[in-house]
Design a protein around this motif. Structure first.
Motif, short mmCIF file in Angstrom:
data_model
loop_
_atom_site.label_atom_id
_atom_site.label_comp_id
_atom_site.label_asym_id
_atom_site.label_seq_id
_atom_site.Cartn_x
_atom_site.Cartn_y
_atom_site.Cartn_z
N THR A 186 0.67 -1.24 0.05
CA THR A 186 -0.12 -0.12 -0.02
C THR A 186 0.96 1.31 -0.05
O THR A 186 1.70 1.53 0.81
CB THR A 186 -1.05 -0.04 1.21
OG1 THR A 186 -1.67 -1.07 1.14
CG2 THR A 186 -1.82 1.06 1.09
N ASP A 187 0.71 2.17 -1.01
CA ASP A 187 1.60 3.25 -1.20
C ASP A 187 1.18 4.29 -0.28
O ASP A 187 0.68 5.45 -0.77
CB ASP A 187 1.44 3.71 -2.62
CG ASP A 187 2.62 4.76 -2.79
OD1 ASP A 187 3.55 4.79 -2.16
OD2 ASP A 187 2.44 5.29 -4.04
N ARG A 195 5.52 -1.34 8.40
CA ARG A 195 6.39 -2.56 7.80
C ARG A 195 7.80 -2.43 8.27
O ARG A 195 8.53 -3.38 8.35
CB ARG A 195 6.15 -2.39 6.14
CG ARG A 195 4.82 -2.97 5.71
CD ARG A 195 4.34 -4.22 6.22
NE ARG A 195 2.91 -4.44 5.84
CZ ARG A 195 2.30 -5.26 6.30
NH1 ARG A 195 2.71 -6.16 7.32
NH2 ARG A 195 0.94 -5.55 5.88
N LEU A 196 8.13 -1.31 8.07
CA LEU A 196 9.70 -1.21 8.75
C LEU A 196 9.59 -1.52 10.26
O LEU A 196 10.63 -2.09 10.64
CB LEU A 196 10.34 0.35 8.89
CG LEU A 196 10.84 0.70 7.21
CD1 LEU A 196 10.74 2.37 7.17
CD2 LEU A 196 12.00 -0.12 6.73
N HIS A 214 10.08 0.18 -3.05
CA HIS A 214 9.94 0.63 -4.32
C HIS A 214 10.21 2.07 -4.26
O HIS A 214 9.91 2.86 -3.40
CB HIS A 214 8.75 0.42 -5.04
CG HIS A 214 8.34 -0.98 -5.02
ND1 HIS A 214 7.53 -1.86 -4.09
CD2 HIS A 214 8.57 -1.90 -6.12
CE1 HIS A 214 7.65 -2.98 -4.43
NE2 HIS A 214 8.16 -3.31 -5.62
N PRO A 215 10.92 2.61 -5.38
CA PRO A 215 11.21 4.02 -5.47
C PRO A 215 9.84 4.99 -5.59
O PRO A 215 9.72 5.51 -6.64
CB PRO A 215 12.19 4.13 -6.75
CG PRO A 215 11.82 3.01 -7.61
CD PRO A 215 11.28 1.92 -6.71
N LEU A 220 10.24 6.63 -0.25
CA LEU A 220 11.80 7.26 0.06
C LEU A 220 11.76 8.24 1.18
O LEU A 220 12.80 8.22 1.83
CB LEU A 220 11.97 7.66 -1.26
CG LEU A 220 12.47 6.85 -2.44
CD1 LEU A 220 12.31 7.64 -3.66
CD2 LEU A 220 13.62 6.19 -2.34
N ASN A 221 10.65 8.99 1.52
CA ASN A 221 10.59 10.00 2.51
C ASN A 221 10.44 9.09 3.78
O ASN A 221 11.48 9.73 4.61
CB ASN A 221 9.13 10.65 2.31
CG ASN A 221 8.94 11.58 1.28
OD1 ASN A 221 10.04 11.89 0.68
ND2 ASN A 221 7.89 11.98 0.93
N VAL A 222 9.94 7.98 3.92
CA VAL A 222 9.95 7.43 5.32
C VAL A 222 11.21 6.71 5.41
O VAL A 222 11.61 6.72 6.42
CB VAL A 222 8.71 6.25 5.21
CG1 VAL A 222 8.91 5.53 6.44
CG2 VAL A 222 7.59 6.86 5.19
N LEU A 223 11.83 6.25 4.52
CA LEU A 223 13.22 5.52 4.59
C LEU A 223 14.32 6.64 5.19
O LEU A 223 15.20 6.43 6.04
CB LEU A 223 13.69 4.86 3.32
CG LEU A 223 13.06 3.65 3.03
CD1 LEU A 223 13.64 3.06 1.61
CD2 LEU A 223 13.61 2.58 4.04
N GLU A 224 14.31 7.96 4.65
CA GLU A 224 15.16 8.95 4.83
C GLU A 224 15.12 9.28 6.30
O GLU A 224 16.10 9.59 7.01
CB GLU A 224 14.91 10.30 4.11
CG GLU A 224 15.34 10.05 2.57
CD GLU A 224 14.78 11.19 1.74
OE1 GLU A 224 13.91 12.07 2.14
OE2 GLU A 224 15.26 11.21 0.30
N ALA A 225 13.77 9.21 6.86
CA ALA A 225 13.73 9.57 8.27
C ALA A 225 14.03 8.38 9.30
O ALA A 225 14.73 8.60 10.27
CB ALA A 225 12.35 10.14 8.53
N TRP A 226 13.77 7.40 8.60
CA TRP A 226 14.13 6.10 9.55
C TRP A 226 15.44 5.68 9.70
O TRP A 226 15.69 5.22 10.55
CB TRP A 226 13.33 4.95 8.89
CG TRP A 226 13.54 3.46 9.29
CD1 TRP A 226 12.80 3.10 10.49
CD2 TRP A 226 14.17 2.46 8.77
NE1 TRP A 226 13.40 1.79 10.76
CE2 TRP A 226 14.18 1.23 9.59
CE3 TRP A 226 15.14 2.34 7.62
CZ2 TRP A 226 15.04 0.04 9.54
CZ3 TRP A 226 15.87 1.02 7.35
CH2 TRP A 226 15.64 0.26 8.39
N ILE A 227 16.48 5.89 8.33
CA ILE A 227 17.63 5.50 8.64
C ILE A 227 18.40 5.76 9.97
O ILE A 227 19.03 4.79 10.57
CB ILE A 227 18.46 5.71 7.13
CG1 ILE A 227 18.11 4.89 6.20
CG2 ILE A 227 19.76 5.75 7.44
CD1 ILE A 227 18.43 5.23 4.65
N PRO A 228 18.45 7.04 10.22
CA PRO A 228 19.21 7.45 11.49
C PRO A 228 18.86 6.70 12.80
O PRO A 228 19.28 6.31 13.69
CB PRO A 228 19.21 8.95 11.58
CG PRO A 228 18.06 9.25 10.53
CD PRO A 228 17.96 8.16 9.44
#
Length: 258
Positions: A186-187, A195-196, A214-215, A220-228
């Motif tokens: 779900t986008d 899911r993370l 997927h890109p 991408l927005n969530v990944l950018e915030a989640w990585i740190p």
């Protein structure tokens, strides 16, 4: 008498030769994030390349400009897969050109696999794009396994079908593993965040987790915030081969610290 030449050192298989060194911490749970469908939408593909952690980026073989796109991804510290289109269930689903389809016969399947794998270089293996029907085919997956084994490549089963027989590729000597979580069926940002969190739980329990996304802007927005945040919580973000090695009981090559 002439001194005999030393024996040639055996060349590493491609899945190890092109592996990105992993910055692993002993005992820390490892997460590999795989982003599929790259190469077509270059703006979002470039955003994926700019993510500040080692991703595993799976490029569609029918995208344009792949050598330049994938070379930039490797320079940025990411690991590469070829995202091989395979026959899905359902007549409406279109995996794109040069998809592997057992209705075409073994010779055509192998020809298409050759074409797909020749589109760029420097990758560690493949994962399936769609392929819910193809990955259920023992004959089809045997053909893929033989093609991968001969090239020293690994296989990541995207697990688009619960009846996938893709793990049989391992019986042909192909290093094989399976994704644990889909991030964005779900986008929405809320779905990706949920899911993370699920991915973190899998990694904490099992020591490793593989999540596929997927890109898309939300992902991408969530990944950018989640990585740190993930790093601060003690998770190590690694390329796919580090998880493969851990699951096979092999120590990964360590990234050297600057």
């Amino acid at each position: 008498p002439p001194v005999p030449a030393p024996p040639a050192t055996e060349e590493l298989p491609a899945w190890r030769r092109y592996a990105v060194a992993a910055d692993t911490t002993a005992g820390a749970p490892m997460i590999a994030i795989v982003l599929d469908d790259l190469g077509i939408d270059t703006r979002r593909s470039n955003r994926a390349v700019a993510l500040p952690a080692p991703m595993t980026l799976a490029y569609l073989p029918y995208a344009d400009g792949l050598e330049a796109q994938t070379a930039a991804a490797r320079r940025a510290g990411h690991e590469l897969l070829v995202h091989i289109p395979m026959q899905p269930h359902g007549e409406d689903a279109d995996p794109g050109p040069n998809a592997l389809d057992m209705r075409l016969g073994a010779i055509e399947v192998l020809s298409r696999l050759d074409w797909d794998l020749a589109r760029f270089s420097g990758y560690v293996g493949i994962n399936n794009h769609m392929g819910s029907l193809f990955t259920e085919s023992e004959d089809g997956m045997r053909l893929v396994a033989e093609g991968l084994r001969d090239r020293g490549l690994m296989f990541l089963d995207s697990l688009t079908s619960p009846k996938s027989v893709a793990k049989t590729t391992a019986s042909f000597g192909v290093p094989t593993t399976t994704r644990d979580v889909f991030l964005d069926n779900t986008d929405t940002a809320a779905e990706v965040e949920m899911r993370l969190a699920q991915t973190e739980r899998v990694a904490a329990k099992n020591g490793t987790a593989i999540a596929i996304g997927h890109p898309r802007d939300a992902t991408l927005n969530v990944l950018e915030a989640w990585i740190p945040k993930a790093r601060a919580a003690g998770y190590v973000l690694v390329p796919l081969t580090a998880v493969l090695n851990a699951r096979r009981g092999i120590a990964s090559q360590q990234a050297s610290r600057p």
